[in-house]
Design a protein around this motif. Structure first.
Motif, PDB file in Angstrom:
ATOM      1  N   GLY A   1     -31.962  47.480  -2.411  1.00 44.56           N
ATOM      2  CA  GLY A   1     -32.466  47.387  -1.046  1.00 44.56           C
ATOM      3  C   GLY A   1     -32.852  48.740  -0.490  1.00 44.56           C
ATOM      4  N   SER A   2     -33.192  48.728   0.776  1.00 45.78           N
ATOM      5  CA  SER A   2     -33.552  49.970   1.452  1.00 45.78           C
ATOM      6  C   SER A   2     -32.853  50.010   2.801  1.00 45.78           C
ATOM      7  CB  SER A   2     -35.071  50.040   1.634  1.00 45.78           C
ATOM      8  OG  SER A   2     -35.380  50.934   2.676  1.00 45.78           O
ATOM      9  N   ALA A   3     -31.917  50.929   2.925  1.00 47.92           N
ATOM     10  CA  ALA A   3     -31.153  51.027   4.171  1.00 47.92           C
ATOM     11  C   ALA A   3     -32.073  51.471   5.306  1.00 47.92           C
ATOM     12  CB  ALA A   3     -30.003  52.001   4.008  1.00 47.92           C
ATOM     13  N   LEU A   4     -32.980  52.387   4.986  1.00 50.13           N
ATOM     14  CA  LEU A   4     -33.826  52.959   6.029  1.00 50.13           C
ATOM     15  C   LEU A   4     -34.750  51.912   6.648  1.00 50.13           C
ATOM     16  CD1 LEU A   4     -34.441  55.733   7.346  1.00 50.13           C
ATOM     17  CD2 LEU A   4     -36.363  55.919   5.781  1.00 50.13           C
ATOM     18  N   THR A   5     -35.355  51.083   5.811  1.00 54.05           N
ATOM     19  CA  THR A   5     -36.268  50.070   6.353  1.00 54.05           C
ATOM     20  C   THR A   5     -35.542  48.744   6.574  1.00 54.05           C
ATOM     21  OG1 THR A   5     -36.969  49.380   4.158  1.00 54.05           O
ATOM     22  CG2 THR A   5     -38.231  51.147   5.186  1.00 54.05           C
TER      23      THR A   5
ATOM     24  N   PHE B   1     -28.024  49.760  -4.753  1.00 53.63           N
ATOM     25  CA  PHE B   1     -29.030  50.748  -5.135  1.00 53.63           C
ATOM     26  C   PHE B   1     -30.003  50.882  -3.971  1.00 53.63           C
ATOM     27  CE2 PHE B   1     -27.719  49.864  -9.583  1.00 53.63           C
ATOM     28  CZ  PHE B   1     -27.493  51.183  -9.979  1.00 53.63           C
ATOM     29  N   ASN B   2     -29.996  52.036  -3.364  1.00 50.56           N
ATOM     30  CA  ASN B   2     -30.727  52.256  -2.117  1.00 50.56           C
ATOM     31  C   ASN B   2     -32.107  52.897  -2.345  1.00 50.56           C
ATOM     32  OD1 ASN B   2     -31.034  52.297   0.676  1.00 50.56           O
ATOM     33  ND2 ASN B   2     -30.078  54.321   0.880  1.00 50.56           N
ATOM     34  N   LYS B   3     -32.847  52.967  -1.281  1.00 47.54           N
ATOM     35  CA  LYS B   3     -34.153  53.641  -1.212  1.00 47.54           C
ATOM     36  C   LYS B   3     -35.222  52.953  -2.040  1.00 47.54           C
ATOM     37  CE  LYS B   3     -31.996  58.036  -0.060  1.00 47.54           C
ATOM     38  NZ  LYS B   3     -32.082  59.479  -0.016  1.00 47.54           N
ATOM     39  N   LEU B   4     -35.194  51.638  -2.044  1.00 48.11           N
ATOM     40  CA  LEU B   4     -36.171  50.857  -2.778  1.00 48.11           C
ATOM     41  C   LEU B   4     -37.574  51.016  -2.200  1.00 48.11           C
ATOM     42  CD1 LEU B   4     -35.851  49.015  -5.173  1.00 48.11           C
ATOM     43  CD2 LEU B   4     -35.651  47.076  -3.637  1.00 48.11           C
ATOM     44  N   ASP B   5     -37.662  51.491  -0.963  1.00 53.02           N
ATOM     45  CA  ASP B   5     -38.978  51.709  -0.349  1.00 53.02           C
ATOM     46  C   ASP B   5     -39.685  52.905  -0.968  1.00 53.02           C
ATOM     47  OD1 ASP B   5     -38.369  54.069   2.003  1.00 53.02           O
ATOM     48  OD2 ASP B   5     -36.707  53.019   1.119  1.00 53.02           O
ATOM     49  N   ARG B   6     -38.934  53.637  -1.814  1.00 55.18           N
ATOM     50  CA  ARG B   6     -39.556  54.758  -2.531  1.00 55.18           C
ATOM     51  C   ARG B   6     -39.684  54.383  -3.995  1.00 55.18           C
ATOM     52  NH1 ARG B   6     -36.263  59.925  -1.042  1.00 55.18           N
ATOM     53  NH2 ARG B   6     -36.787  60.173   1.151  1.00 55.18           N
ATOM     54  N   ASP B   7     -40.573  55.085  -4.695  1.00 54.03           N
ATOM     55  CA  ASP B   7     -40.650  54.828  -6.129  1.00 54.03           C
ATOM     56  C   ASP B   7     -39.367  55.294  -6.772  1.00 54.03           C
ATOM     57  OD1 ASP B   7     -43.141  53.757  -5.962  1.00 54.03           O
ATOM     58  OD2 ASP B   7     -44.170  55.682  -6.217  1.00 54.03           O
TER      59      ASP B   7
ATOM     60  N   ILE C   1     -18.623  54.576  -0.631  1.00 51.74           N
ATOM     61  CA  ILE C   1     -18.597  55.823  -1.399  1.00 51.74           C
ATOM     62  C   ILE C   1     -20.008  56.137  -1.887  1.00 51.74           C
ATOM     63  CG2 ILE C   1     -16.195  55.579  -2.132  1.00 51.74           C
ATOM     64  CD1 ILE C   1     -17.176  54.676  -4.870  1.00 51.74           C
ATOM     65  N   SER C   2     -20.331  57.407  -1.909  1.00 56.04           N
ATOM     66  CA  SER C   2     -21.652  57.790  -2.414  1.00 56.04           C
ATOM     67  C   SER C   2     -21.715  59.299  -2.592  1.00 56.04           C
ATOM     68  CB  SER C   2     -22.747  57.373  -1.430  1.00 56.04           C
ATOM     69  OG  SER C   2     -22.694  58.172  -0.272  1.00 56.04           O
ATOM     70  N   HIS C   3     -22.738  59.720  -3.265  1.00 58.37           N
ATOM     71  CA  HIS C   3     -23.038  61.147  -3.340  1.00 58.37           C
ATOM     72  C   HIS C   3     -23.772  61.498  -2.041  1.00 58.37           C
ATOM     73  CE1 HIS C   3     -23.407  64.771  -5.751  1.00 58.37           C
ATOM     74  NE2 HIS C   3     -24.556  64.962  -5.152  1.00 58.37           N
ATOM     75  N   PRO C   4     -23.589  62.719  -1.519  1.00 54.27           N
ATOM     76  CA  PRO C   4     -24.316  63.080  -0.296  1.00 54.27           C
ATOM     77  C   PRO C   4     -25.804  62.760  -0.403  1.00 54.27           C
ATOM     78  CG  PRO C   4     -22.796  64.819  -0.894  1.00 54.27           C
ATOM     79  CD  PRO C   4     -22.688  63.779  -1.950  1.00 54.27           C
ATOM     80  N   ASP C   5     -26.334  62.233   0.680  1.00 50.04           N
ATOM     81  CA  ASP C   5     -27.769  61.920   0.820  1.00 50.04           C
ATOM     82  C   ASP C   5     -28.226  60.628   0.157  1.00 50.04           C
ATOM     83  OD1 ASP C   5     -28.432  63.883   2.535  1.00 50.04           O
ATOM     84  OD2 ASP C   5     -29.102  65.314   1.006  1.00 50.04           O
ATOM     85  N   ALA C   6     -27.309  59.864  -0.393  1.00 50.82           N
ATOM     86  CA  ALA C   6     -27.705  58.597  -1.020  1.00 50.82           C
ATOM     87  C   ALA C   6     -28.022  57.551   0.046  1.00 50.82           C
ATOM     88  CB  ALA C   6     -26.613  58.103  -1.949  1.00 50.82           C
ATOM     89  N   GLY C   7     -27.479  57.757   1.277  1.00 53.53           N
ATOM     90  CA  GLY C   7     -27.808  56.821   2.351  1.00 53.53           C
ATOM     91  C   GLY C   7     -26.604  56.123   2.964  1.00 53.53           C
ATOM     92  N   LYS C   8     -25.428  56.705   2.783  1.00 53.32           N
ATOM     93  CA  LYS C   8     -24.197  56.103   3.321  1.00 53.32           C
ATOM     94  C   LYS C   8     -24.267  55.951   4.844  1.00 53.32           C
ATOM     95  CE  LYS C   8     -20.454  58.624   2.928  1.00 53.32           C
ATOM     96  NZ  LYS C   8     -19.786  58.989   4.173  1.00 53.32           N
ATOM     97  N   THR C   9     -24.672  57.006   5.521  1.00 51.81           N
ATOM     98  CA  THR C   9     -24.733  56.947   6.987  1.00 51.81           C
ATOM     99  C   THR C   9     -25.740  55.900   7.448  1.00 51.81           C
ATOM    100  OG1 THR C   9     -24.381  59.324   6.892  1.00 51.81           O
ATOM    101  CG2 THR C   9     -24.908  58.415   9.039  1.00 51.81           C
ATOM    102  N   THR C  10     -26.886  55.878   6.774  1.00 47.50           N
ATOM    103  CA  THR C  10     -27.943  54.943   7.173  1.00 47.50           C
ATOM    104  C   THR C  10     -27.495  53.494   6.996  1.00 47.50           C
ATOM    105  OG1 THR C  10     -29.478  56.620   6.372  1.00 47.50           O
ATOM    106  CG2 THR C  10     -30.418  54.501   6.935  1.00 47.50           C
ATOM    107  N   ILE C  11     -26.839  53.210   5.901  1.00 49.97           N
ATOM    108  CA  ILE C  11     -26.423  51.819   5.675  1.00 49.97           C
ATOM    109  C   ILE C  11     -25.266  51.438   6.613  1.00 49.97           C
ATOM    110  CG2 ILE C  11     -24.776  52.107   3.748  1.00 49.97           C
ATOM    111  CD1 ILE C  11     -26.101  49.664   2.463  1.00 49.97           C
TER     112      ILE C  11
ATOM    113  N   VAL D   1     -25.815  57.073  14.731  1.00 47.55           N
ATOM    114  CA  VAL D   1     -24.800  57.703  13.879  1.00 47.55           C
ATOM    115  C   VAL D   1     -25.364  58.980  13.283  1.00 47.55           C
ATOM    116  CG1 VAL D   1     -23.300  57.409  11.897  1.00 47.55           C
ATOM    117  CG2 VAL D   1     -23.869  55.440  13.300  1.00 47.55           C
ATOM    118  N   LYS D   2     -26.592  58.832  12.800  1.00 50.45           N
ATOM    119  CA  LYS D   2     -27.306  59.950  12.204  1.00 50.45           C
ATOM    120  C   LYS D   2     -27.402  61.115  13.193  1.00 50.45           C
ATOM    121  CE  LYS D   2     -29.738  61.495   9.076  1.00 50.45           C
ATOM    122  NZ  LYS D   2     -29.089  61.468   7.834  1.00 50.45           N
ATOM    123  N   ALA D   3     -27.809  60.797  14.432  1.00 47.69           N
ATOM    124  CA  ALA D   3     -27.976  61.840  15.446  1.00 47.69           C
ATOM    125  C   ALA D   3     -26.650  62.530  15.696  1.00 47.69           C
ATOM    126  CB  ALA D   3     -28.501  61.230  16.728  1.00 47.69           C
TER     127      ALA D   3
END
Ligand code: G4P
Length: 527
Positions: free
Chosen positions: A258-262, A141-147, A19-29, A46-48
């Motif tokens: 963590g960071s789903a993207l990286t 908690f996602n997107k740790l690669d960002r501030d 579960i997540s709010h849109p754009d939090a990174g559900k698809t990426t993870i 999946v993203k594509a």
């Protein structure tokens, strides 16, 4: 299959939703998890698909080869001896009551939060449903690669806004460009973010008894390291205790960063999640009969009906969560609501195409039943002589309302029939005004109206007209307190399909105004 082998199969199942709010990174993870499980080979697939950048035929080929169906709402793969079912909870414009109902069919939930944003509205709504079910909830908690925001702040907000205790399984050592790694509190080690930049290239560092990195390492000279140590110590002393029982009851959420993207911290998370996520458990039905997942008799319930939006196909798929026994194509079952015998011939499983795996759909797995109007949301089907009927799925309080009319007044009959059937099936909620008997439909997401319009036209040959009525909040009242004079333009009085009275309020202000005027009238919401 014998009861023992069913039970062995069930033990491997882990069925959950993200579960997540849109754009939090559900698809990426999700995609990273599918990569670990070998269900896809390439990141971005999946993203594509989601953005339509991927040719459908290629995609279908992948699905066929790997036996997964990412386009549909269930993704299944094997990982470390477990068979994992991830159920999709669509966000954005696809959000509907089905999204909530999907949460009735899982045994655990993963909550993905954007660490630069914190808890957002849609996460909150979905979280409430998980909480009501008392299933374990794991936070990433996602997107740790960002501030991002200060981690202590994030965890505090999580506890406050959602009203759940948190236990940090790991703690970020910085974020964005200054991300050194993860201080893994649960496993007593440090996971290094970019090991190649250090001479020894180690990605995991052990800790000594004081919680310090053992031996020498350049990370130890970084100021961020000192700060993380301090915070980790604070958490150990002042934070919640790790309590497995509380986690299982959904009263304590294990928190990961963590960071789903990286792909940093995702595997760590998945491994820990699988250590704790529960296997399918026994369920009591309406008659308090307890159904064990290893019971050789088959049973399951329909939690979602997906309409085919392709005009050439009228069929739809009913999604059934298996609760006991083993699914076999063509098996004889009974539809509990009508006590009707039927054969499960036209069904699909979300697994590999080979026979062996198909015969192993057991509790925790989801099957899709091609449906031409037989099933309703919440239906139970079972095999064997002893009847089973699982509890009704809850109804959810709609937040958008439309007045609905047939475009052609001469076609009242098909209009009424279509509306009645779609309401019964659970596609939308229907209300009638006390004055004038107007029809109002209610939904939690815009998509439900689009599905209604489409299906009315294509399945019932009834063109409809919908007009927003400007109400946003539905509240039920005790019929004994009903007084038609309470109704006004800001609080429309209607009755639901069980003839229970409710008000549709324009906004919070209108609701407060009403409560001030009629303090004795209790206003109740569904979930
Ligand atoms: P959703 O399914 O929850 O809606 O989110 P999704 O995974 O689609 O991710 C939303 C956006 O956030 C995407 O960027 C994605 O690449 C990005 N994202 C996901 N996880 C991380 C992460 O750990 N770190 C960072 N920095 N970004 C992340 P987009 O720009 O919308 O898409 P794209 O064009 O990059 O693919």
């Amino acid at each position: 299959m014998s009861q023992t082998s069913i039970s062995q199969e069930v033990d491997k199942r882990r069925t959950f939703a993200i579960i997540s709010h849109p754009d939090a990174g559900k698809t990426t993870i999700t995609e990273q998890m599918l990569l670990f499980g070998g269900a896809i080979r390439q990141a971005g697939t999946v993203k594509a698909k989601k953005t339509g950048k991927f040719a459908t035929s290629d995609w279908m080929e992948i699905e066929k080869q790997r036996g997964i169906s990412v386009t549909s709402s269930v993704m299944q793969f094997d990982y470390q001896g477990k068979r994992i079912n991830i159920l999709d909870t669509p966000g954005h414009e696809d959000f509907s009551e089905d999204t909530y109902r999907t949460l009735m069919a899982v045994d655990a939930a993963v909550m993905v939060v954007d660490s630069s944003k914190g808890i957002e509205s849609q996460t909150e709504k979905l979280f409430k449903v998980c909480r009501m079910r008392g299933i374990p909830i794991f936070t990433f908690f996602n997107k740790l690669d960002r501030d991002g925001r200060d981690p202590l702040d994030l965890v505090e907000e999580l506890e406050e806004v959602l009203g759940i205790d948190a236990y940090a399984m790991n703690w970020p050592m910085g974020s964005g460009r200054n991300l050194l790694g993860l201080y893994d509190i649960y496993n007593n080690r440090v996971q290094v973010h970019d090991p190649d930049q250090y001479e020894d290239g180690r990605d995991s560092l052990d800790l000594d008894e004081e919680g310090e990195i053992l031996g020498d390492h350049p990370i130890k000279t970084d100021a961020q390291y000192g700060q993380t140590l301090e915070e980790a110590l604070l958490l150990k002393e002042a934070g919640n205790d790790f309590d497995r029982e509380k986690i299982m009851a959904g009263d304590l959420t294990p928190v990961f960063f963590g960071s789903a993207l990286t792909n940093f911290g995702v595997q760590n998370f998945l491994d820990a999640f699988l250590e704790f996520a529960p296997k399918p458990s026994a369920q009591a039905d309406k008659n308090r009969r307890v159904i064990q997942p290893s019971d050789p008799n088959f049973s399951g319930f329909v939690f979602k009906i997906q309409a085919n939006m392709d005009p050439r196909h009228r069929d739809r798929i009913a999604f059934l969560r298996i609760c006991s026994g083993q699914f076999e194509r063509g098996m004889d079952v009974t539809l509990a609501r009508e006590d009707k015998a039927m054969k499960l011939t036209n069904s699909t499983s979300f697994m590999a195409e080979d026979r062996e795996t198909v015969t192993k759909a057991v509790a925790g797995d989801i099957i899709g039943l091609y449906d031409t109007g037989t099933f309703q949301i919440g239906d139970t089907i079972y095999s064997g002589k002893e009847g089973v009927e699982f509890k009704d799925l809850p109804q959810f309080t709609p937040e958008i309302f439309m007045k609905v009319d047939p475009k052609n007044v001469m076609k009242q009959k098909s209009f009424h029939k279509g509306l009645e059937q779609l309401v019964q099936e659970g596609a939308i909620q229907l209300y009638k005004t006390y004055l004038g008997n107007d029809y109002i439909v209610g939904a939690v997401g815009q998509l439900q109206f689009e599905v209604l319009e489409h299906r009315m036209k294509h399945e019932y040959n009834s063109d409809i007209e919908m007009q927003p009525i400007g109400s946003r909040i539905a509240r039920w009242i005790d019929p004994d307190q009903l007084d038609e004079k309470m109704s006004s333009s800001r609080n429309m009085l209607v009755k639901d399909r069980f003839d229970h009275p409710l008000f549709l309020f324009e906004n919070e202000f209108a609701m407060r105004w009403f409560s001030d005027k009629y303090p004795d009238v209790e206003l109740r919401s569904l979930l």
